[in-house]
Enzyme design. Structure first.
Site, PDB file in Angstrom:
ATOM      1  CB  ALA A  69      -1.054  -0.011   1.176  1.00  0.00           C
ATOM      2  CD  GLU A 187       4.693  -2.548  -8.535  1.00  0.00           C
ATOM      3  OE1 GLU A 187       4.999  -2.353  -7.463  1.00  0.00           O
ATOM      4  OE2 GLU A 187       3.428  -2.225  -8.537  1.00  0.00           O
TER       5      GLU A 187
HETATM    6  C1  LIG Z   1      -6.345  -1.334 -10.657  1.00  0.00           C
HETATM    7  C2  LIG Z   1      -5.312  -0.650  -9.792  1.00  0.00           C
HETATM    8  C3  LIG Z   1      -4.374  -1.349  -9.027  1.00  0.00           C
HETATM    9  C4  LIG Z   1      -3.423  -0.533  -8.139  1.00  0.00           C
HETATM   10  N1  LIG Z   1      -2.892  -1.296  -7.169  1.00  0.00           N
HETATM   11  C5  LIG Z   1      -2.155  -0.621  -6.440  1.00  0.00           C
HETATM   12  C6  LIG Z   1      -1.266  -1.295  -5.353  1.00  0.00           C
HETATM   13  O1  LIG Z   1      -1.427  -2.549  -5.104  1.00  0.00           O
HETATM   14  N2  LIG Z   1      -0.591  -0.359  -4.446  1.00  0.00           N
HETATM   15  C7  LIG Z   1      -0.430   0.915  -4.654  1.00  0.00           C
HETATM   16  O2  LIG Z   1       0.024   1.359  -3.469  1.00  0.00           O
HETATM   17  N3  LIG Z   1      -1.169   1.494  -5.668  1.00  0.00           N
HETATM   18  C8  LIG Z   1      -1.790   0.822  -6.649  1.00  0.00           C
HETATM   19  N4  LIG Z   1      -2.623   1.504  -7.523  1.00  0.00           N
HETATM   20  C9  LIG Z   1      -2.327   2.798  -7.615  1.00  0.00           C
HETATM   21  C10 LIG Z   1      -1.628   3.242  -8.817  1.00  0.00           C
HETATM   22  O3  LIG Z   1      -0.251   2.923  -8.798  1.00  0.00           O
HETATM   23  C11 LIG Z   1      -1.740   4.714  -9.062  1.00  0.00           C
HETATM   24  O4  LIG Z   1      -3.254   4.943  -9.426  1.00  0.00           O
HETATM   25  C12 LIG Z   1      -0.781   5.440 -10.270  1.00  0.00           C
HETATM   26  O5  LIG Z   1       0.535   5.577  -9.597  1.00  0.00           O
HETATM   27  C13 LIG Z   1      -1.266   6.790 -10.584  1.00  0.00           C
HETATM   28  O6  LIG Z   1      -1.513   7.629  -9.347  1.00  0.00           O
HETATM   29  P1  LIG Z   1      -2.814   8.535  -9.194  1.00  0.00           P
HETATM   30  O7  LIG Z   1      -4.028   7.660  -9.397  1.00  0.00           O
HETATM   31  O8  LIG Z   1      -2.821   9.100  -7.875  1.00  0.00           O
HETATM   32  O9  LIG Z   1      -2.910   9.586 -10.385  1.00  0.00           O
HETATM   33  P2  LIG Z   1      -2.269  10.965 -10.171  1.00  0.00           P
HETATM   34  O10 LIG Z   1      -0.539  11.013  -9.820  1.00  0.00           O
HETATM   35  O11 LIG Z   1      -2.981  11.801  -9.806  1.00  0.00           O
HETATM   36  O12 LIG Z   1      -1.878  11.294 -11.998  1.00  0.00           O
HETATM   37  C14 LIG Z   1      -2.928  11.613 -12.744  1.00  0.00           C
HETATM   38  C15 LIG Z   1      -2.460  11.860 -14.211  1.00  0.00           C
HETATM   39  O13 LIG Z   1      -1.669  13.086 -13.858  1.00  0.00           O
HETATM   40  C16 LIG Z   1      -0.285  12.751 -14.465  1.00  0.00           C
HETATM   41  N5  LIG Z   1       0.999  13.306 -13.747  1.00  0.00           N
HETATM   42  C17 LIG Z   1       1.091  13.151 -12.519  1.00  0.00           C
HETATM   43  N6  LIG Z   1       2.341  13.470 -12.246  1.00  0.00           N
HETATM   44  C18 LIG Z   1       2.883  14.094 -13.306  1.00  0.00           C
HETATM   45  C19 LIG Z   1       4.090  14.623 -13.793  1.00  0.00           C
HETATM   46  N7  LIG Z   1       4.909  14.926 -13.046  1.00  0.00           N
HETATM   47  N8  LIG Z   1       4.388  14.982 -15.297  1.00  0.00           N
HETATM   48  C20 LIG Z   1       3.566  14.706 -16.076  1.00  0.00           C
HETATM   49  N9  LIG Z   1       2.169  14.062 -15.725  1.00  0.00           N
HETATM   50  C21 LIG Z   1       1.964  13.658 -14.527  1.00  0.00           C
HETATM   51  C22 LIG Z   1      -0.186  11.007 -14.367  1.00  0.00           C
HETATM   52  O14 LIG Z   1       0.646  10.500 -15.332  1.00  0.00           O
HETATM   53  C23 LIG Z   1      -1.596  11.060 -14.661  1.00  0.00           C
HETATM   54  O15 LIG Z   1      -1.917  10.754 -16.151  1.00  0.00           O
HETATM   55  C24 LIG Z   1      -3.300   0.753  -8.294  1.00  0.00           C
HETATM   56  C25 LIG Z   1      -4.267   1.442  -9.397  1.00  0.00           C
HETATM   57  C26 LIG Z   1      -5.427   0.754 -10.168  1.00  0.00           C
HETATM   58  C27 LIG Z   1      -6.219   1.515 -11.050  1.00  0.00           C
END
Ligand SMILES: Cc1cc2nc3c(=O)[nH]c(=O)nc-3n(C[C@H](O)[C@H](O)[C@H](O)COP(=O)(O)OP(=O)(O)OC[C@H]3O[C@@H](n4cnc5c(N)ncnc54)[C@H](O)[C@@H]3O)c2cc1C
Length: 325
Positions: A69, A187
């Site tokens: 997490a 990963e």
């Molecule tokens: C089905 C599923 C399983 C998952 N499993 C896990 C898990 O087991 N453990 C865990 O910890 N997480 C998990 N996640 C979370 C996943 O790793 C995150 O959703 C992902 O890292 C993106 O973070 P966010 O959703 O907060 O998007 P945000 O960080 O809010 O990003 C939104 C958009 O902004 C863009 N963006 C953000 N920062 C930048 C930047 N600096 N430059 C350009 N673009 C940018 C992103 O690329 C994206 O397009 C899971 C997600 C899903 C959907």
């Protein structure tokens, strides 16, 4: 796969075996790489002997399902923005915070939680704490309603004054971020393996479909457009496979860099989305029906460019390594 035999594991520290399992599971329509490909590395590299004896036998037999997490409702890509906080109380930690999108979140027996343990120290102020099923104050939300990957559970987790014993600290206090950075390449490679396998599976399904389906008196595979589209996709699938396999070799030799893993993850998953969209198009209306494997593959694939670090974050990692400014 990599866990020593004494704990009930397969004792093969060769990621090709992981890749075969991931591929076969994916061909059959599931996607459970997290336990075998991701968490095993954390436990094998960071757990002390007492922790290994406690968790690994159940981990190998399947009695202990695991999760990691990191992501929180307010932060995903920017991991340094994690707010979940653990404060020392004697030998224990008191953990407060919330996580979201956690794979295996509903079923997990142990969860590796990334928490701030010393906010003054920035990136050096995070630690990994293992929260176990039944610890008071550890709650799980509902199984989140995803558009794909329906066979795996994804949940919100909350921690309210959870007392985590000091013996559940995984790795070194304050090194949590470094532990993540060391394990994220594996990963990301695991996600690339899934992408390569999905591309091969969808290509095969589509080739079969265009042989069988007729339009204008002949199989749609006999149309030049179909041949050209599939020729292009077969080439890309082969290239993705070759690069992914190369990265597996590098991982086995402990030489896979963060940039190469980011390249593998970014490129393979983007190609996967492109391939599935085009293969679905060749299925016509049937491709839009959930009962067809290509429709399921389409919905399952969409997350591949998001989890494990988004395509944009992969580009940042690769771009930074080019030292452009
Ligand atoms: C089905 C599923 C399983 C998952 N499993 C896990 C898990 O087991 N453990 C865990 O910890 N997480 C998990 N996640 C979370 C996943 O790793 C995150 O959703 C992902 O890292 C993106 O973070 P966010 O959703 O907060 O998007 P945000 O960080 O809010 O990003 C939104 C958009 O902004 C863009 N963006 C953000 N920062 C930048 C930047 N600096 N430059 C350009 N673009 C940018 C992103 O690329 C994206 O397009 C899971 C997600 C899903 C959907």
């Amino acid at each position: 796969m990599a866990v020593p035999e004494e704990f009930g594991g397969g004792w093969v520290k060769d990621f090709r075996y992981n890749a075969v399992v991931t591929e076969e599971v994916l061909y059959s329509g599931l996607g459970f790489g997290l336990h075998n490909d991701v968490i095993a590395a954390y436990l094998l590299e960071l757990a002390n002997e007492e922790q290994k004896a406690r968790w690994l036998p159940g981990f190998c037999s399947g009695e202990i399902i695991t999760a990691i997490a990191m992501t929180e409702p307010g932060t995903g890509s920017d991991l340094q923005g994690i707010k979940t906080r653990a404060v020392k109380d004697g030998d224990d930690w008191i953990l407060n915070g919330a996580k979201t999108f956690i794979t295996n979140g509903v079923n997990a027996d142990i969860v590796i939680v990334v928490a701030q343990t010393d906010p003054e120290k920035g990136a050096m102020g995070f630690s990994l704490l293992v929260v176990e099923r039944g610890m008071p104050g550890f709650e799980r939300g509902r199984n989140l309603d995803k558009i794909g990957l329906k066979a795996q559970d994804t949940a919100e987790l909350s921690f309210t004054d959870v007392r985590v014993p000091g013996k559940n600290l995984l790795g070194t206090e304050g090194q949590g971020f470094i532990h993540l950075m060391q394990n994220l390449p594996q990963e990301r490679l695991s996600i690339a393996v899934m992408a390569a396998a999905a591309m091969e599976g969808c290509l095969e399904t589509t080739i079969q479909y265009v042989r069988d389906r007729k339009a204008f008196g002949k199989p749609i595979g006999a149309q030049q457009n179909t041949r050209f589209v599939l020729a292009e996709l077969a080439t890309k699938t082969t290239a993705v496979r070759v690069f992914t396999d190369r990265c597996i070799e590098l991982l086995n030799q402990e030489k896979l860099t963060a940039e190469e893993a980011a390249m593998a993850k970014m490129w393979s998953t983007e190609e996967q989305l492109d391939l599935i969209t085009k293969c679905l198009q060749l299925h016509g209306g049937y491709g839009y029906m959930r009962e067809y494997p290509i429709a399921k593959a389409y919905m399952d694939a969409r997350v591949q460019t998001i989890y494990g670090g988004t395509t944009e974050i992969m580009k940042e990692i690769i771009g930074r390594s080019l030292k452009l400014s």
